[in-house]
Design an enzyme around this catalytic site. Structure first.
Site, mmCIF file in Angstrom:
data_model
loop_
_atom_site.group_PDB
_atom_site.id
_atom_site.type_symbol
_atom_site.label_atom_id
_atom_site.label_comp_id
_atom_site.label_asym_id
_atom_site.label_seq_id
_atom_site.Cartn_x
_atom_site.Cartn_y
_atom_site.Cartn_z
ATOM 1 N N ASP A 40 0.735 -1.397 0.034
ATOM 2 C CA ASP A 40 -0.270 -0.438 -0.234
ATOM 3 C C ASP A 40 0.969 1.246 0.058
ATOM 4 O O ASP A 40 0.132 2.472 0.280
ATOM 5 C CB ASP A 40 -0.876 0.032 0.982
ATOM 6 C CG ASP A 40 -0.301 -0.246 2.311
ATOM 7 O OD1 ASP A 40 1.055 -0.290 2.750
ATOM 8 O OD2 ASP A 40 -0.544 0.069 3.958
ATOM 9 N N GLU A 42 2.641 2.462 1.971
ATOM 10 C CA GLU A 42 3.591 2.864 3.368
ATOM 11 C C GLU A 42 5.171 2.089 4.084
ATOM 12 O O GLU A 42 5.423 1.533 2.941
ATOM 13 C CB GLU A 42 2.377 1.768 5.144
ATOM 14 C CG GLU A 42 1.474 2.504 4.765
ATOM 15 C CD GLU A 42 0.193 2.115 6.387
ATOM 16 O OE1 GLU A 42 1.322 2.022 6.972
ATOM 17 O OE2 GLU A 42 -0.711 2.939 6.293
ATOM 18 N N ARG A 97 9.879 27.575 0.654
ATOM 19 C CA ARG A 97 10.002 28.209 -0.145
ATOM 20 C C ARG A 97 8.490 28.788 0.397
ATOM 21 O O ARG A 97 7.654 30.019 -0.418
ATOM 22 C CB ARG A 97 9.553 28.218 -1.902
ATOM 23 C CG ARG A 97 11.686 28.395 -2.583
ATOM 24 C CD ARG A 97 10.944 28.260 -3.605
ATOM 25 N NE ARG A 97 10.269 26.452 -4.155
ATOM 26 C CZ ARG A 97 10.585 25.839 -5.368
ATOM 27 N NH1 ARG A 97 10.839 27.117 -6.327
ATOM 28 N NH2 ARG A 97 10.177 24.626 -5.759
ATOM 29 N N HIS A 130 16.537 28.252 2.066
ATOM 30 C CA HIS A 130 15.375 29.368 1.023
ATOM 31 C C HIS A 130 15.026 30.519 2.126
ATOM 32 O O HIS A 130 15.727 31.756 1.710
ATOM 33 C CB HIS A 130 14.321 28.522 0.290
ATOM 34 C CG HIS A 130 13.929 29.428 -0.601
ATOM 35 N ND1 HIS A 130 14.505 30.022 -1.806
ATOM 36 C CD2 HIS A 130 12.788 29.954 -0.789
ATOM 37 C CE1 HIS A 130 14.028 31.093 -2.992
ATOM 38 N NE2 HIS A 130 12.786 31.127 -1.829
ATOM 39 N N LYS A 191 14.787 39.860 -11.270
ATOM 40 C CA LYS A 191 13.072 38.946 -11.712
ATOM 41 C C LYS A 191 12.107 38.805 -10.575
ATOM 42 O O LYS A 191 11.605 40.383 -10.118
ATOM 43 C CB LYS A 191 13.905 37.647 -11.246
ATOM 44 C CG LYS A 191 12.998 36.807 -11.269
ATOM 45 C CD LYS A 191 12.867 34.939 -10.666
ATOM 46 C CE LYS A 191 12.946 35.684 -9.390
ATOM 47 N NZ LYS A 191 13.744 33.389 -9.543
ATOM 48 N N ARG A 193 8.012 37.432 -10.005
ATOM 49 C CA ARG A 193 7.651 36.081 -10.201
ATOM 50 C C ARG A 193 6.130 36.493 -10.482
ATOM 51 O O ARG A 193 5.262 36.567 -9.651
ATOM 52 C CB ARG A 193 8.332 35.603 -9.096
ATOM 53 C CG ARG A 193 6.807 33.825 -9.536
ATOM 54 C CD ARG A 193 7.721 32.421 -8.639
ATOM 55 N NE ARG A 193 8.908 32.084 -9.525
ATOM 56 C CZ ARG A 193 9.392 31.295 -9.119
ATOM 57 N NH1 ARG A 193 8.540 31.099 -10.411
ATOM 58 N NH2 ARG A 193 10.468 31.011 -10.030
ATOM 59 N N ASP A 217 21.986 29.477 -9.279
ATOM 60 C CA ASP A 217 20.732 29.894 -7.994
ATOM 61 C C ASP A 217 20.848 28.847 -6.713
ATOM 62 O O ASP A 217 21.193 27.797 -6.764
ATOM 63 C CB ASP A 217 19.926 29.623 -9.007
ATOM 64 C CG ASP A 217 18.341 30.728 -7.919
ATOM 65 O OD1 ASP A 217 18.661 31.440 -7.180
ATOM 66 O OD2 ASP A 217 17.395 30.820 -8.540
HETATM 67 C C1 R5P Z 1 13.517 31.733 -6.164
HETATM 68 O O1 R5P Z 1 13.817 33.049 -5.176
HETATM 69 C C2 R5P Z 1 14.808 31.120 -5.904
HETATM 70 O O2 R5P Z 1 15.836 31.790 -5.484
HETATM 71 C C3 R5P Z 1 14.851 30.642 -7.180
HETATM 72 O O3 R5P Z 1 15.304 31.336 -8.467
HETATM 73 C C4 R5P Z 1 13.811 29.390 -7.974
HETATM 74 O O4 R5P Z 1 13.299 28.863 -7.069
HETATM 75 C C5 R5P Z 1 13.713 28.851 -9.193
HETATM 76 O O5 R5P Z 1 12.447 28.139 -9.399
HETATM 77 P P1 R5P Z 1 12.164 28.221 -11.266
HETATM 78 O O6 R5P Z 1 13.078 26.716 -11.577
HETATM 79 O O7 R5P Z 1 11.018 26.982 -10.900
HETATM 80 O O8 R5P Z 1 12.221 29.155 -12.339
#
Ligand code: R5P
Length: 290
Positions: A40, A42, A97, A130, A191, A193, A217
């Site tokens: 299952d 687990e 995150r 993060h 950047k 988002r 990153d």
């Molecule tokens: C965001 O603040 C992080 O530092 C990365 O830039 C982010 O998690 C990258 O995500 P993705 O690959 O989906 O653009």
């Protein structure tokens, strides 16, 4: 330190490679562990060692979700022995995150996971978390954040990197530290988002013509951030583009997207995948001995 001076490393199934490397660096014994899934799905774990009175490091990345449950079972199995100390190492802390409540009714997911981990450990170590607030949520146990930049810097230096680019102003410090290890220049992009998979970059003049550039990153997830940064680098004439990160999540078709715009892709062993080339074991060991 336990009376016989032996340390043990218990590796969860998400962190086998890093556990073996950490045991080697710490001169510890890599514990024999049985991990399997019932029909299952687990999880079943069993530690085939005598851990009474020993200092134990448990290493397990908490992504994807099923590895979180495995971590809790391993913590419990270790505590069944009367160990001298348990240090829980979470190389990549899933949910980091999700560190804020944006709308009423939402959890603070990273805090929820932190509280569960801390309830069954003496110490906690993670890597390039993060959001630093995650460390602060560990209450009553020592919580530390190790950094991958010395290892990423050494690796990129050996690759002949001439410039480091942060795709996000928020990660500029990390890019600068990596550039300092390499002894090269660094720059950053701004950047925005728009949603989980869409980002935009403010156009900026970059001095990269003919250069070997590394975009660095903390996490690569969908790859959208790196793709946009690589577009800017190509536009300004970069000769060779490397994408490097600490945590290679590579969701969905991220690797295909990255291969179309970057010459090379590298990540550390906080998440084990085909791009894993850099180990953070020595940085975790340093943090543990601090
Ligand atoms: C965001 O603040 C992080 O530092 C990365 O830039 C982010 O998690 C990258 O995500 P993705 O690959 O989906 O653009």
């Amino acid at each position: 330190m336990s009376p016989d001076g032996i340390m043990y490393v218990v590796g969860g199934s998400a962190s086998q490679r890093l556990s073996a490397e950490l045991a080697r660096v710490l001169k510890a014994k890599l514990a024999k562990v049985e991990i399997k899934r019932f029909p299952d799905d687990e999880c079943y774990v069993r530690i085939d060692e005598e851990l009474e009175g020993e200092d134990v490091f448990l290493v397990q990345t908490t992504w994807p979700d099923k590895n979180i449950v495995e971590l809790f079972l391993l913590q419990d199995a270790i505590r069944e022995f009367d160990v001298s100390s348990l240090t829980t190492v979470v190389p990549y802390f899933g949910y980091a995150r999700q560190d804020k409540q944006f709308k009423t009714g939402e959890p603070i997911s990273a805090r929820a996971i932190a509280r569960l981990i801390q309830s069954n450990t003496d110490e906690f170590i993670t890597v390039d978390i993060h959001a630093s607030s995650v460390i602060d949520w560990f209450d009553g146990v020592s919580a530390k954040n190790a950094h991958a930049y010395p290892e990423i810097g050494k690796f990129l230096k050996a690759k002949g990197t001439q410039m480091v680019l942060s795709p996000d102003e928020g990660r500029w410090d990390n890019a600068k530290r990596i550039a300092d290890v390499i002894s090269c220049d660094a720059d950053y992009l701004v950047k925005e988002r728009l949603d989980g998979e869409t980002v935009t970059m403010t156009p900026k003049s970059l001095d990269v013509k003919g250069k070997r550039v590394a975009i660095v990153d903390d996490i690569i997830s969908t790859g959208s951030t790196i793709v946009k940064a690589a577009e800017q680098l190509r536009k300004h004439g970069a000769a060779h583009i490397v994408a490097a990160c600490t945590h290679g999540v590579f969701a969905r078709d991220a690797v295909t997207k990255l291969k179309a715009c970057c010459d090379e892709i590298y990540s550390t062993d906080t998440i084990e995948n085909p791009t894993t080339t850099i180990s953070v074991a020595s940085q975790i060991a340093r943090m543990a001995m601090d």
